[in-house]
Design an enzyme around this catalytic site. Structure first.
Site, PDB file in Angstrom:
ATOM      1  N   GLU A  66       1.107  -0.357  -5.101  1.00 24.07           N
ATOM      2  CA  GLU A  66       0.145   0.713  -5.350  1.00 24.07           C
ATOM      3  C   GLU A  66       0.964   1.998  -5.408  1.00 24.07           C
ATOM      4  O   GLU A  66       1.278   2.603  -4.383  1.00 24.07           O
ATOM      5  CB  GLU A  66      -0.897   0.806  -4.238  1.00 24.07           C
ATOM      6  CG  GLU A  66      -1.994   1.802  -4.558  1.00 24.07           C
ATOM      7  CD  GLU A  66      -2.508   2.572  -3.356  1.00 24.07           C
ATOM      8  OE1 GLU A  66      -3.510   3.287  -3.512  1.00 24.07           O
ATOM      9  OE2 GLU A  66      -1.921   2.478  -2.274  1.00 24.07           O
ATOM     10  N   ASP A 116       0.820  -1.206   0.000  1.00 21.40           N
ATOM     11  CA  ASP A 116       0.000   0.000   0.000  1.00 21.40           C
ATOM     12  C   ASP A 116       0.859   1.264   0.000  1.00 21.40           C
ATOM     13  O   ASP A 116       1.929   1.304   0.607  1.00 21.40           O
ATOM     14  CB  ASP A 116      -0.897  -0.019   1.244  1.00 21.40           C
ATOM     15  CG  ASP A 116      -1.830   1.166   1.317  1.00 21.40           C
ATOM     16  OD1 ASP A 116      -2.675   1.303   0.420  1.00 21.40           O
ATOM     17  OD2 ASP A 116      -1.709   1.966   2.268  1.00 21.40           O
TER      18      ASP A 116
END
Length: 738
Positions: A470, A417
């Site tokens: 990401e 993330d």
């Protein structure tokens, strides 16, 4: 220790003013073994010193011999024959509330730690530091118990506290291991299920902190925050065949279609109860298989206190959230997926952590896990703290966490993330609110080094596993090897494709001809990285509306546009990701507090979208032309890229084995009769998908089962294929073998 009396006299052998005893009473003793526990005197007798705050009396359990209080404090001593109190020994401690406890003396046991593991931890190279730190069941000198260890270099004293000592930090002070900053203590008689935390006294301020264990493998259900001594894994894995195939799998050229899931909000009971890991296994996996997805991606399961964070503000980097069951229940889920040929990815958050008082923030009263400089530590977007990637022990912590999920739970990969927030020192910061690196730039050099090491380690230690970034910027080489200057991720989310595509489809079809570059631009950089095309949870929250809700026009046009979006996603180069509920065409934003709108499937339009997703997955996975070269330019060729007046696109996907697929997209509600495109290979093309088919909720405009090319140059190609393009629809054709 100073001798000052005899065992039968009125005075003790231990001087009440002994410096170690005074440090112990003050809660600042680094080495409790320097005064506590058994030792042999010069005359051969044995001296035992114990410290029990609040105790009225202490006796030796084997003989009921009384200990003598040392001065006016809470320390007691016993002197006698060594055979009388053979190590280890038990104590009978009566407290002022007249409760008597029969317990082992923890300081009669060693709390040894592997010096090589400690050294590697301090170098940042201990990739299994959870085996060194945390709470571990052990058998020491024939007695079962739990060894606790934690890292707190700026603490004057660290104690383990729990129900077993009335949460009194004076009862079980731990021992510091040299200059490593690591403290440890073996507490005999404890077993899995015990609640515990660490109480830490800061060396400079004397302030007490009570913290959950950063390495805990189990935690209490929120809002409670204690760590739990986890049992040893007992799950019997049955996925050896899957792991063997995974290790040799050519994932670069294999299909990957990911169903992103929030475990607590996929389905719920009538009473709102969330599904357990085991229930999810038996309900989610058949559903995913029926729709043809190859992988499930679980939003973060690392223990977290705030439901509204969806797991993206974790406090337990080794503890699966107990919201859905025990660690072995999660192992069962992953195992069940693998035994039914479904891969499992986990969202993992190494970019920041929350400021919760029981968590990592200022763990020992100092910036330990976070940067000491607030211009680097404070994350402005989320009010969280940024990990200090420059600190060796923090790198050991994070690397161990990543490997733990891959090795102990058999996850097939990690979706990492917020990578962009790790790479840039000025991420979401204005001038004057960030600290340049040593070269004056905005790159976080130590984070870059950490990410490269992370990817090298995970790929080497867990063959066949993948890491997916990401990453929302144009940082070069995110999915290129570290030795070539890249970051070493397997894949990267293509957020540029996502933003441009959704922006284009949100426009009224009558205006799309003025924005054609939004829909064809992605092909210019489609092979600069190994891309995943994501339509994730981030796109259906925070006022962005649902995917269906973004589409313009009346109900018919909105559903047609959504089906067109999915066809573009599944046929364009890149692996696929769809957030749960997208297949139901939910008309509202996602709400993590309720289950998906399963009742929508009573409507033919919603049911048609779900059916389309299943057919797209089956087409994508079965046709090598649509997945073999997802990351390589030889698998894609424009047939028509600049038809902005009619708002159409046409491209060819190929595996190089004669199984070409032609994709035709009509972004207007106007039927395009006699639409002709040049084709490199002549022959018969079978119509294998039409998103305007009535079975999907479309109007039923279509073509014969097959179309045949005719000779004639069009553009750069010697053959012409002429078909009808349905309104707001995609048509996919496959070349039949000659």
């Amino acid at each position: 220790m100073n001798g000052s009396g005899s065992v039968n006299g009125s005075e003790t052998l231990t001087d009440p003013t002994h410096p170690a005893l005074q440090m112990l009473e003050a809660g600042r003793l680094h080495d409790p073994w320097s005064i506590l526990g058994p030792r042999t005197l010069a005359d051969g007798r044995q001296l035992i010193v114990v410290y029990r705050p609040g105790a009225r009396s202490v006796r030796l359990a084997s003989t009921r011999d009384a200990f003598r209080r040392i001065g006016d404090g809470d320390a007691f001593e016993w002197v006698g024959d060594a055979d009388t109190a053979a190590v280890p020994y038990r104590l009978l401690v009566e407290y002022r509330n007249h409760i008597e406890i029969d317990e082992w003396d923890a300081y009669a046991f060693p709390a040894d730690l592997d010096p090589d593991a400690l050294d590697a931890f301090g170098r940042g190279d201990n990739i299994h530091s959870q085996s060194l730190l945390g709470a571990h069941e052990l058998r020491v000198q024939g007695v079962d118990g739990v060894r606790f260890a934690t890292w707190a270099p700026d603490a004057a004293r660290v104690s383990v506290v729990g129900d077993f000592n009335a949460w009194d930090g004076r009862r079980h002070p731990m021992c510091a291991h040299g200059g490593t900053g690591v403290w440890a203590l073996f507490v005999p008689g404890l077993a899995p299920g015990e609640l515990y935390k660490f109480e830490l006294r800061n060396r400079d301020t004397g302030t007490l902190y009570v913290k959950a264990d950063p390495y805990a493998r189990l935690a209490e259900l929120r809002p409670a925050t204690a760590s739990v001594v986890a049992p040893r894994p007992r799950h019997a894995w049955g996925d050896a065949r899957w792991l063997q195939r995974r290790a040799s799998r050519d994932w670069l050229h294999a299909p990957m279609s990911i169903y992103e899931v929030h475990a607590g909000a996929w389905r719920r009971g009538a009473d709102g109860r969330t599904r357990s890991y085991r229930e999810l296994a038996h309900e989610l996996v058949p559903y995913v298989r029926r729709l043809g997805f190859t992988h499930i991606e679980l939003m973060p399961l690392t223990e977290y206190p705030l439901d509204e964070s969806w797991g993206y503000q974790p406090t337990g980097y080794f503890a699966p959230t107990c919201r859905y069951g025990e660690p072995d229940d999660l192992r069962y889920f992953v195992d069940f997926c693998h035994r039914h040929d479904v891969g499992v990815l986990l969202d993992w958050v190494p970019g920041h952590f929350p400021r919760d008082a029981h968590g990592l923030a200022r763990f020992d009263g100092t910036a330990l896990y976070e940067y000491p400089d607030p211009l680097k530590a404070d994350h402005p977007d989320w009010g969280t703290l940024v990990f200090n990637y420059d600190r060796n022990e923090v790198r050991s912590f994070l690397l161990s966490s990543a490997l733990y999920w891959l090795e102990a739970f058999h996850f097939d990969g990690l979706r990492v993330d917020a990578v962009a927030s790790m790479l840039y020192l000025d991420y979401s910061r204005v001038a004057g609110q960030w600290r340049p690196n040593a070269h004056g730039g905005n790159e976080n050099l130590e984070a870059i080094t950490f990410l490269r090491h992370l990817n090298e380690i995970t790929h080497a230690q867990v063959p066949g596993s993948v890491t997916i970034a990401e990453e929302s910027t144009a940082w070069p080489g995110v999915s290129r090897p570290g030795w070539a200057g890249g970051l070493g991720f397997s894949m990267k989310w293509n957020l540029g494709w996502m933003h441009d595509t959704l922006a284009y489809l949100a426009k009224d079809p009558i205006h799309r001809n003025h924005h054609h570059a939004l829909i064809n631009f992605a092909a210019l950089y489609a092979f600069s990285e190994n891309f995943v095309l994501p339509l994730s949870h981030d796109e259906v929250v925070h006022g962005k509306r649902s995917l269906l809700g973004r589409m313009p026009g009346d109900d018919w046009q909105r559903f047609a546009n959504l089906r067109l979006l999915y066809a573009l996603q599944w046929t364009f180069p890149g692996k696929k990701l769809l957030f749960m509920g997208g297949e139901l065409a939910q008309p509202w934003e996602w709400d993590a507090s309720v289950e998906l709108g399963w009742h929508l499937l009573d409507s033919p339009d919603h049911k048609g979208v779900q059916r389309l997703i299943g057919d797209l997955n089956r087409l994508y996975t079965s046709q090598s032309a649509l997945h073999r070269f997802d990351f390589e330019p030889e698998g894609f060729q424009w047939l028509e890229w600049n038809d902005h007046e009619r708002s159409t696109l046409a491209y060819l996907r190929t595996s190089g084995q004669g199984d070409d697929c032609v994709v035709l997209l009509n972004f207007t509600p106007v039927v395009r009769y006699g639409y002709a495109v040049g084709i490199p290979h002549g022959g018969i093309y079978r119509h294998c998908l039409n998103t305007d088919a009535r079975c999907y909720g479309g109007s039923g405009v279509g073509n014969p089962a097959v179309s045949e090319t005719v000779a004639g140059r069009r553009g750069d190609h010697p053959n012409v294929l002429t078909v009808t393009l349905p309104p707001l629809a995609a048509t996919v054709l496959q070349r039949t073998p000659e």
